[in-house]
Design a protein around this motif. Structure first.
Motif, PDB file in Angstrom:
ATOM      1  N   ASN A   1       0.813  -1.224   0.000  1.00 53.35           N
ATOM      2  CA  ASN A   1       0.000   0.000   0.000  1.00 53.35           C
ATOM      3  C   ASN A   1       0.844   1.272   0.000  1.00 53.35           C
ATOM      4  O   ASN A   1       0.685   2.133  -0.862  1.00 53.35           O
ATOM      5  CB  ASN A   1      -0.943  -0.006   1.200  1.00 53.35           C
ATOM      6  CG  ASN A   1      -2.099  -0.981   1.020  1.00 53.35           C
ATOM      7  OD1 ASN A   1      -2.244  -1.609  -0.033  1.00 53.35           O
ATOM      8  ND2 ASN A   1      -2.922  -1.135   2.038  1.00 53.35           N
TER       9      ASN A   1
ATOM     10  N   THR B   1      -3.360   1.755   6.463  1.00 52.47           N
ATOM     11  CA  THR B   1      -3.174   0.297   6.458  1.00 52.47           C
ATOM     12  C   THR B   1      -3.064  -0.234   7.881  1.00 52.47           C
ATOM     13  O   THR B   1      -3.648  -1.273   8.227  1.00 52.47           O
ATOM     14  CB  THR B   1      -1.910  -0.072   5.659  1.00 52.47           C
ATOM     15  OG1 THR B   1      -2.038   0.417   4.315  1.00 52.47           O
ATOM     16  CG2 THR B   1      -1.694  -1.572   5.625  1.00 52.47           C
TER      17      THR B   1
ATOM     18  N   ALA C   1      -6.349   3.092   0.413  1.00 51.62           N
ATOM     19  CA  ALA C   1      -5.271   3.469   1.328  1.00 51.62           C
ATOM     20  C   ALA C   1      -4.755   4.891   1.141  1.00 51.62           C
ATOM     21  O   ALA C   1      -4.461   5.582   2.118  1.00 51.62           O
ATOM     22  CB  ALA C   1      -4.114   2.468   1.196  1.00 51.62           C
TER      23      ALA C   1
END
Length: 434
Positions: A246, A264, A306
């Motif tokens: 991410n 995350t 994200a």
């Protein structure tokens, strides 16, 4: 006859690779190198390694869940993805994904064939072009490995390898191109997918459902997990690697990477917490398996959002996705469809929830690249686009994967015989055992 046909296919792929290597030896690179940001380059090298470690982490995660006589085979399925998909990506996968767009659906297969024109002196943003290509390779590696949990304990290994190659070529690369290439169909439509909600998790989830339906049920569906400790280790490796997955998708060492790191972290924690509390409410004991599965669901759900949502919204995404997936796992028709490790309920559903909630919470304040904000900000265009893409990807991934399973089964049987299933795949497929 089927074994001969499969061998011919593998030999043909090898010959093409060797021939391609010989005709591309004269490739040249530009004499003047581009200027790179050393911080961005250093971070993306680390992020690439982090994403790679997710695949053996997935091997431990799945391997710990299956019965003892299938641990090696299950873990090896993930490991082989690292070997085969890496080469496939270099030969043609990257070109199909990021080559010059053909109708917004697929890339030009010749542009970056065998990594021609993919060098260390040309740039993708502030990093070497080859680094970007290798970073993307790790996404392609883990996607077919995710599918394996659905047909665990009953698939023939060589048939799985053939399916993996076809899946990457005909399912993964078009979705990757449409979503992340600047001329891709979904990209131009305004769909937001920061790190793989559609490309990775939805495609794997729907392919997993197709595989579970095509292969049918195991003889014994309820098995004792072989190693809960493997599941804990696999979850830790997945969470660790997911920061590269991410935060690395910011493609630089910047504030956006920090935001993705934060979202995350909290989404995974919130989802793991919600799962164990849901289990308690439903009258179950607080289990290590539940905590691990919930955490991974949160990681899945935050992936598309994200770099687009705030920390509080990431907590909500983690909580909500965990509750939905927990419900799906409990209500999934296991007696009719044997998704052995609940891949669809966790990765498929988690990815879909994340995609839709991206359309709810995406904010220009978090990421200036967001042109249409989420529903919570009074705009509906993004949510409609996310929902439209969700339907299209679901149909494409499920139907396309089912067709690929059918084709592979015509070439070589997908499922092991009953006696080999009872013996276990470790012995019957590999001649090894714990």
């Amino acid at each position: 006859m089927r074994k001969i046909s499969l061998s011919v296919i593998m030999i043909a792929l090898l010959i093409v690779t060797l021939f391609s290597s010989s005709i591309l030896t004269g490739i040249t690179v530009p004499a003047e190198a581009a200027t790179f940001d050393t911080g961005d380059t250093a971070w993306m090298i680390v992020a690439t390694a982090l994403v790679l470690i997710m695949t053996p982490g997935l091997g431990f995660f799945y391997g710990g869940m299956v019965g003892k006589k299938n641990v090696i085979s299950t873990m090896l399925q993930s490991f082989m993805a690292m070997l085969i998909v890496t080469i496939l990506w270099i030969v043609i996968g990257f070109s199909l994904s990021f080559g010059t767009s053909i109708g917004g659906i697929i890339g030009d297969p010749t542009e970056f064939f065998m990594f021609q024109n993919v060098g260390i002196t040309t740039a993708w943003g502030t990093i070497p072009f080859m680094l970007f290509a290798l970073f993307q390779a790790k996404f392609a590696v883990i996607t077919p490995a995710l599918i394996t949990g659905a047909f665990a304990e009953r698939v023939r290994f060589w048939a799985y390898l053939l399916f993996m190659v076809l899946f990457v070529l005909f399912i993964y690369t078009p979705l990757c191109h449409m979503t992340w290439h600047s001329d891709g169909y979904f990209f131009k439509m305004g769909v937001l997918d920061f790190a793989g909600g559609t490309v990775v998790h939805m495609s794997a989830g729907w392919a997993a459902l197709a595989g579970a339906m095509f292969l049918g049920k195991r003889k014994v569906q309820k098995v004792n997990p072989s190693r809960i400790t493997y599941v804990l280790l696999g979850t830790a490796l997945l969470w660790f690697g997911w920061f590269g997955f991410n935060a690395g998708s910011s493609l630089g060492s910047n504030s956006l990477a920090v935001q993705a790191l934060g979202t995350t972290t909290v989404a995974a924690a919130a989802a793991g917490m919600a799962w164990v509390f849901m289990d308690k409410i439903l009258g179950h004991k607080l289990s290590a398996m539940g905590a691990c599965i919930g955490t991974v669901v949160g990681l899945v759900a935050i992936t598309p959002a994200a770099g687009f949502v705030s920390i509080p919204h990431a907590i909500f995404i983690g909580l909500f996705s965990s509750i939905v997936s927990n419900f799906m796992v409990s209500k999934f028709p296991k007696g009719k469809i044997d998704d052995a490790l609940d891949v669809f309920a966790c990765h498929g559903v988690g990815g879909m929830v994340g995609m839709l909630l991206t359309g709810v919470f995406a904010s220009k304040d978090i990421n200036p690249a967001v042109t249409d904000q989420g529903l919570i900000f009074g705009e509906s265009t993004l949510f409609i686009n996310q929902f439209t893409a969700l339907i299209m990807v679901s149909v494409f991934a499920f139907v396309g994967s089912y067709i690929l399973f059918f084709i592979v089964n015509k070439i070589t049987p997908l499922r092991v015989s009953e006696d080999k299933e009872e013996l276990g795949l470790d012995i019957s497929q590999h001649g090894e055992y714990l």
